[in-house]
Design a protein around this motif. Sequence first.
Motif, PDB file in Angstrom:
ATOM      1  N   TYR A  90       6.573  16.786 -39.174  1.00  0.00           N
ATOM      2  CA  TYR A  90       5.686  15.706 -38.759  1.00  0.00           C
ATOM      3  C   TYR A  90       5.808  15.578 -37.250  1.00  0.00           C
ATOM      4  N   ILE A  91       4.677  15.559 -36.570  1.00  0.00           N
ATOM      5  CA  ILE A  91       4.680  15.282 -35.142  1.00  0.00           C
ATOM      6  C   ILE A  91       4.815  13.768 -34.988  1.00  0.00           C
ATOM      7  N   VAL A  92       5.754  13.358 -34.146  1.00  0.00           N
ATOM      8  CA  VAL A  92       5.965  11.948 -33.845  1.00  0.00           C
ATOM      9  C   VAL A  92       5.940  11.854 -32.320  1.00  0.00           C
ATOM     10  N   SER A  93       4.805  11.423 -31.788  1.00  0.00           N
ATOM     11  CA  SER A  93       4.608  11.480 -30.340  1.00  0.00           C
ATOM     12  C   SER A  93       3.878  10.248 -29.834  1.00  0.00           C
ATOM     13  N   SER A  94       4.063   9.977 -28.564  1.00  0.00           N
ATOM     14  CA  SER A  94       3.303   8.887 -27.935  1.00  0.00           C
ATOM     15  C   SER A  94       1.950   9.390 -27.441  1.00  0.00           C
ATOM     16  N   SER A  95       1.691  10.673 -27.608  1.00  0.00           N
ATOM     17  CA  SER A  95       0.449  11.267 -27.113  1.00  0.00           C
ATOM     18  C   SER A  95      -0.761  10.789 -27.916  1.00  0.00           C
ATOM     19  N   ILE A  96      -1.741  10.293 -27.184  1.00  0.00           N
ATOM     20  CA  ILE A  96      -3.008   9.934 -27.814  1.00  0.00           C
ATOM     21  C   ILE A  96      -4.104  10.916 -27.377  1.00  0.00           C
ATOM     22  N   ASP A  97      -3.683  11.972 -26.715  1.00  0.00           N
ATOM     23  CA  ASP A  97      -4.590  13.005 -26.230  1.00  0.00           C
ATOM     24  C   ASP A  97      -5.212  13.748 -27.415  1.00  0.00           C
ATOM     25  N   ALA A  98      -6.533  13.736 -27.494  1.00  0.00           N
ATOM     26  CA  ALA A  98      -7.237  14.405 -28.588  1.00  0.00           C
ATOM     27  C   ALA A  98      -6.913  15.900 -28.638  1.00  0.00           C
ATOM     28  N   ALA A  99      -6.650  16.500 -27.482  1.00  0.00           N
ATOM     29  CA  ALA A  99      -6.314  17.929 -27.442  1.00  0.00           C
ATOM     30  C   ALA A  99      -5.005  18.206 -28.185  1.00  0.00           C
ATOM     31  N   ASP A 100      -4.037  17.296 -28.076  1.00  0.00           N
ATOM     32  CA  ASP A 100      -2.781  17.455 -28.818  1.00  0.00           C
ATOM     33  C   ASP A 100      -3.019  17.376 -30.319  1.00  0.00           C
ATOM     34  N   HIS A 101      -3.863  16.453 -30.726  1.00  0.00           N
ATOM     35  CA  HIS A 101      -4.164  16.304 -32.153  1.00  0.00           C
ATOM     36  C   HIS A 101      -4.893  17.538 -32.689  1.00  0.00           C
ATOM     37  N   GLU A 102      -5.805  18.072 -31.913  1.00  0.00           N
ATOM     38  CA  GLU A 102      -6.515  19.289 -32.322  1.00  0.00           C
ATOM     39  C   GLU A 102      -5.573  20.486 -32.361  1.00  0.00           C
ATOM     40  N   PHE A 113       0.389  13.893 -38.010  1.00  0.00           N
ATOM     41  CA  PHE A 113       0.630  13.505 -36.625  1.00  0.00           C
ATOM     42  C   PHE A 113       0.748  11.986 -36.600  1.00  0.00           C
ATOM     43  N   TYR A 114       1.907  11.476 -36.229  1.00  0.00           N
ATOM     44  CA  TYR A 114       2.124  10.038 -36.128  1.00  0.00           C
ATOM     45  C   TYR A 114       2.280   9.665 -34.657  1.00  0.00           C
ATOM     46  N   ILE A 115       1.607   8.589 -34.260  1.00  0.00           N
ATOM     47  CA  ILE A 115       1.733   8.093 -32.900  1.00  0.00           C
ATOM     48  C   ILE A 115       2.821   7.021 -32.891  1.00  0.00           C
ATOM     49  N   LYS A 116       3.737   7.160 -31.913  1.00  0.00           N
ATOM     50  CA  LYS A 116       4.828   6.188 -31.790  1.00  0.00           C
ATOM     51  C   LYS A 116       4.265   4.810 -31.493  1.00  0.00           C
ATOM     52  N   PRO A 117       4.912   3.774 -31.945  1.00  0.00           N
ATOM     53  CA  PRO A 117       6.168   3.734 -32.675  1.00  0.00           C
ATOM     54  C   PRO A 117       5.965   4.051 -34.152  1.00  0.00           C
ATOM     55  N   VAL A 118       6.981   4.638 -34.747  1.00  0.00           N
ATOM     56  CA  VAL A 118       6.959   4.944 -36.175  1.00  0.00           C
ATOM     57  C   VAL A 118       7.518   3.729 -36.914  1.00  0.00           C
TER      58      VAL A 118
END
Length: 133
Positions: A90-102, A113-118
């Motif tokens: 599971y990706i756990v990141s503060s990144s909201i960049d659409a490129a990271d999600h893609e 893909f989970y955006i922090k905080p978990v």
Amino acid sequence: MEQLDVACIIDDDKIFTYLLSKQMQLINFSKTTLIFPNGLEALKYLKPILESPESLPSVILLDLNMPVLDGWQFLDQFVLLKPKKKITVYIVSSSIDAADHERAKKYEAISQFYIKPVTQAHLTEMLMHLKSA
């Protein structure tokens, strides 16, 4: 819900890993939680035990932005490993960049893909997913 034997957090943020590990304890997420500050340290641990399924984590919670070996670099090497057990990432990141999600969608090893905080709800969702797989 039955807890996992081993879970792994790969993240350089000590406060986040401390809080996440405490949340994991509260819901009995895993018997053991391994914490590594970067992808290189995690690979150094995982490579020698690939033949020992009981020692391998069932799940890896992976941050993307870290020094030494970041999450993407870790994934590029992790997918080449052939562990004797399925390891869910599971990706756990503060990144909201659409490129990271893609980009994450291109890795078969990544489940979500989970955006922090978990939250505890996220952890419970992960556990339910892992136990149904």
